[in-house]
Design an enzyme around this catalytic site. Structure first.
Site, PDB file in Angstrom:
ATOM      1  N   GLN A  34      -5.357  57.131  35.124  1.00  0.00           N
ATOM      2  CA  GLN A  34      -6.211  58.174  34.992  1.00  0.00           C
ATOM      3  C   GLN A  34      -5.255  58.840  33.553  1.00  0.00           C
ATOM      4  O   GLN A  34      -4.645  57.927  32.540  1.00  0.00           O
ATOM      5  CB  GLN A  34      -4.872  59.358  36.490  1.00  0.00           C
ATOM      6  CG  GLN A  34      -3.171  58.746  36.122  1.00  0.00           C
ATOM      7  CD  GLN A  34      -2.943  58.383  37.450  1.00  0.00           C
ATOM      8  OE1 GLN A  34      -3.275  59.741  37.852  1.00  0.00           O
ATOM      9  NE2 GLN A  34      -1.542  58.170  37.144  1.00  0.00           N
ATOM     10  N   TYR A  64      10.332  70.495  45.086  1.00  0.00           N
ATOM     11  CA  TYR A  64       9.344  70.092  45.596  1.00  0.00           C
ATOM     12  C   TYR A  64       9.793  68.970  45.953  1.00  0.00           C
ATOM     13  O   TYR A  64      10.356  68.343  46.754  1.00  0.00           O
ATOM     14  CB  TYR A  64       8.089  69.170  44.395  1.00  0.00           C
ATOM     15  CG  TYR A  64       7.043  68.154  44.691  1.00  0.00           C
ATOM     16  CD1 TYR A  64       6.145  68.772  45.859  1.00  0.00           C
ATOM     17  CD2 TYR A  64       6.943  67.768  44.310  1.00  0.00           C
ATOM     18  CE1 TYR A  64       5.214  67.924  46.360  1.00  0.00           C
ATOM     19  CE2 TYR A  64       5.769  65.907  45.374  1.00  0.00           C
ATOM     20  CZ  TYR A  64       5.210  66.673  45.622  1.00  0.00           C
ATOM     21  OH  TYR A  64       4.653  65.471  46.176  1.00  0.00           O
ATOM     22  N   GLN A  65      10.738  68.231  44.484  1.00  0.00           N
ATOM     23  CA  GLN A  65      11.511  67.060  45.066  1.00  0.00           C
ATOM     24  C   GLN A  65      12.645  66.478  46.001  1.00  0.00           C
ATOM     25  O   GLN A  65      13.589  66.009  46.667  1.00  0.00           O
ATOM     26  CB  GLN A  65      11.980  66.269  43.243  1.00  0.00           C
ATOM     27  CG  GLN A  65      11.359  66.431  42.469  1.00  0.00           C
ATOM     28  CD  GLN A  65      10.629  65.609  41.686  1.00  0.00           C
ATOM     29  OE1 GLN A  65      10.305  65.214  42.769  1.00  0.00           O
ATOM     30  NE2 GLN A  65      10.342  65.883  40.467  1.00  0.00           N
ATOM     31  N   GLU A 109       4.441  52.708  43.155  1.00  0.00           N
ATOM     32  CA  GLU A 109       3.727  53.055  42.206  1.00  0.00           C
ATOM     33  C   GLU A 109       2.969  52.622  41.707  1.00  0.00           C
ATOM     34  O   GLU A 109       2.877  51.799  41.103  1.00  0.00           O
ATOM     35  CB  GLU A 109       4.759  54.417  41.418  1.00  0.00           C
ATOM     36  CG  GLU A 109       4.441  54.744  40.319  1.00  0.00           C
ATOM     37  CD  GLU A 109       3.179  55.555  40.378  1.00  0.00           C
ATOM     38  OE1 GLU A 109       4.078  56.932  40.524  1.00  0.00           O
ATOM     39  OE2 GLU A 109       2.231  55.659  39.527  1.00  0.00           O
ATOM     40  N   ALA A 141      -0.298  51.798  46.497  1.00  0.00           N
ATOM     41  CA  ALA A 141       0.408  51.658  48.038  1.00  0.00           C
ATOM     42  C   ALA A 141      -0.213  51.046  49.288  1.00  0.00           C
ATOM     43  O   ALA A 141       0.262  50.999  49.762  1.00  0.00           O
ATOM     44  CB  ALA A 141       0.334  52.928  48.279  1.00  0.00           C
ATOM     45  N   ASP A 159       5.112  60.575  48.191  1.00  0.00           N
ATOM     46  CA  ASP A 159       4.888  61.877  46.774  1.00  0.00           C
ATOM     47  C   ASP A 159       3.725  61.520  46.443  1.00  0.00           C
ATOM     48  O   ASP A 159       3.496  60.730  44.970  1.00  0.00           O
ATOM     49  CB  ASP A 159       6.022  61.751  45.981  1.00  0.00           C
ATOM     50  CG  ASP A 159       5.908  62.520  45.039  1.00  0.00           C
ATOM     51  OD1 ASP A 159       5.767  63.116  44.873  1.00  0.00           O
ATOM     52  OD2 ASP A 159       7.094  61.958  44.108  1.00  0.00           O
ATOM     53  N   TYR A 228       2.430  74.850  41.286  1.00  0.00           N
ATOM     54  CA  TYR A 228       1.228  74.183  42.264  1.00  0.00           C
ATOM     55  C   TYR A 228      -0.032  74.952  42.173  1.00  0.00           C
ATOM     56  O   TYR A 228       0.546  76.507  42.679  1.00  0.00           O
ATOM     57  CB  TYR A 228       1.458  73.831  43.227  1.00  0.00           C
ATOM     58  CG  TYR A 228       2.516  72.244  42.768  1.00  0.00           C
ATOM     59  CD1 TYR A 228       2.639  71.870  41.952  1.00  0.00           C
ATOM     60  CD2 TYR A 228       3.663  71.841  43.680  1.00  0.00           C
ATOM     61  CE1 TYR A 228       2.628  69.716  41.116  1.00  0.00           C
ATOM     62  CE2 TYR A 228       4.013  70.288  44.138  1.00  0.00           C
ATOM     63  CZ  TYR A 228       4.023  69.811  42.766  1.00  0.00           C
ATOM     64  OH  TYR A 228       4.797  69.168  42.747  1.00  0.00           O
TER      65      TYR A 228
END
Ligand code: AAT
Length: 292
Positions: A34, A64-65, A109, A141, A159, A228
């Site tokens: 990305q 969020y976290q 990740e 993942a 996440d 978001y």
């Protein structure tokens, strides 16, 4: 170049865009997965953008976290073995580390560049990697979970980015099957689950897959994250067959966790009232989601 940063028309929210004033571009690069961009905004502090989509900002990352982590971990008595999917910024790790009962934290990740860039520009998040309980696995993942040991994890937190690009398979049934397999009986999943204003069909699909896969309980929760798309984000909370889990009230309240909120590491957003409130849905969302 600055001009490339201006506007991405994303099929997940066609024609919609939220703008932040760019004070300074701090980093721009491309990994095999990305485009990675960090800029200083005038009102939200530093911003991490992947493929044109805001992933976090200094100002609202706490919402969020903290929610994606404490909704699942405060719903079970004594979480010990936790797995994070995505989350290369380290913010979810930082939140998990507040839980003294946790013995091991695996993180998978896909993109080493996200990890490295966050270490440079978001030290208040990447501090999560410094917890000695953390073990980092850089890879996809899907592959990681295929090979994960069976029935050992108390909690898995997904996440992940939106399901276009490297996270595409993370909303599909085979992926949820491998998550269920990796969880212990009564273990819990918390999955990033998009916006009830924008993604009704995607949420319905995820809900029906999860109800089929997780025979304990399945609930949709949501919270406010101003940067978001549509300003909110949802979470899917699922438990595997086994000791029942009542997500709606925290059995392991954060307020009672020793050291979890001590000076220098205050929680800014989550508390037990926010936890309970997160499961309260507006009438339209209740209607749209109840059949799934
Ligand atoms: N905590 C910040 C919020 C994120 S980051 C999502 C992370 O998931 C990214 O670092 C991305 O590289 C990683 N990721 C994507 N696909 C995979 C995969 N297949 N395996 C492992 N990691 C992956 C999410 C923000 C949500 C934004 C909502 N609009």
């Amino acid at each position: 170049k600055a001009s490339k940063v201006q506007y991405y028309n994303n099929p997940m929210w066609p024609g919609e865009a939220h703008s932040l004033k760019v004070e300074k571009i701090l980093y721009q690069g491309k990994s095999p997965y990305q485009e990675v961009l960090v800029f200083e905004s005038s009102t939200y502090g530093k911003v991490l953008v992947l493929d044109g989509i805001v992933q976090l900002t200094d100002k609202d990352e706490c919402a969020y976290q903290e929610m994606i982590t404490h909704l699942p971990l405060c719903s079970i008595p004594s979480p010990k073995k936790v797995l994070v999917i995505g989350g290369g910024d380290g913010g979810v790790l930082r939140e998990i580390s507040r839980h003294g009962s946790v013995e091991s934290i695996d993180i998978c990740e896909i993109d080493q560049l996200v990890i490295d860039v966050c270490k440079d520009f978001f030290p208040q998040l990447s501090v999560g990697f410094e917890d000695p309980r953390v073990q980092l696995h850089v890879g996809d993942a899907v592959e990681f979970l295929r090979n994960a040991p069976e029935g050992t994890h108390d909690a898995i937190i997904v996440d992940s980015s939106d399901p276009i690009g490297p996270a595409q398979e993370l909303v599909e049934k085979p992926f949820f099957d491998t998550i269920a397999r990796a969880l212990r009986p009564g273990g819990v999943l918390c999955n990033q689950a998009e916006s009830m204003w924008l993604h009704t069909h995607l949420i319905q699909d995820m809900l029906s897959i999860c109800r089929e896969t997780f025979k304990g309980s399945v609930h949709y929760a949501w919270t406010s994250v101003p940067t978001y798309p549509s300003g909110v984000i949802g979470f899917l909370l699922c438990s595997k067959e086994g000791p029942p889990v009542n997500f709606l009230t925290p059995i392991n309240p954060i307020e009672k966790l020793e050291g979890a909120t001590k000076a220098g590491r205050e929680i800014r957003f989550y508390n037990s009232e926010m936890h309970r409130a997160a499961f309260v849905l507006p009438t339209f969302a209740k209607k749209e989601l109840e059949a799934y």
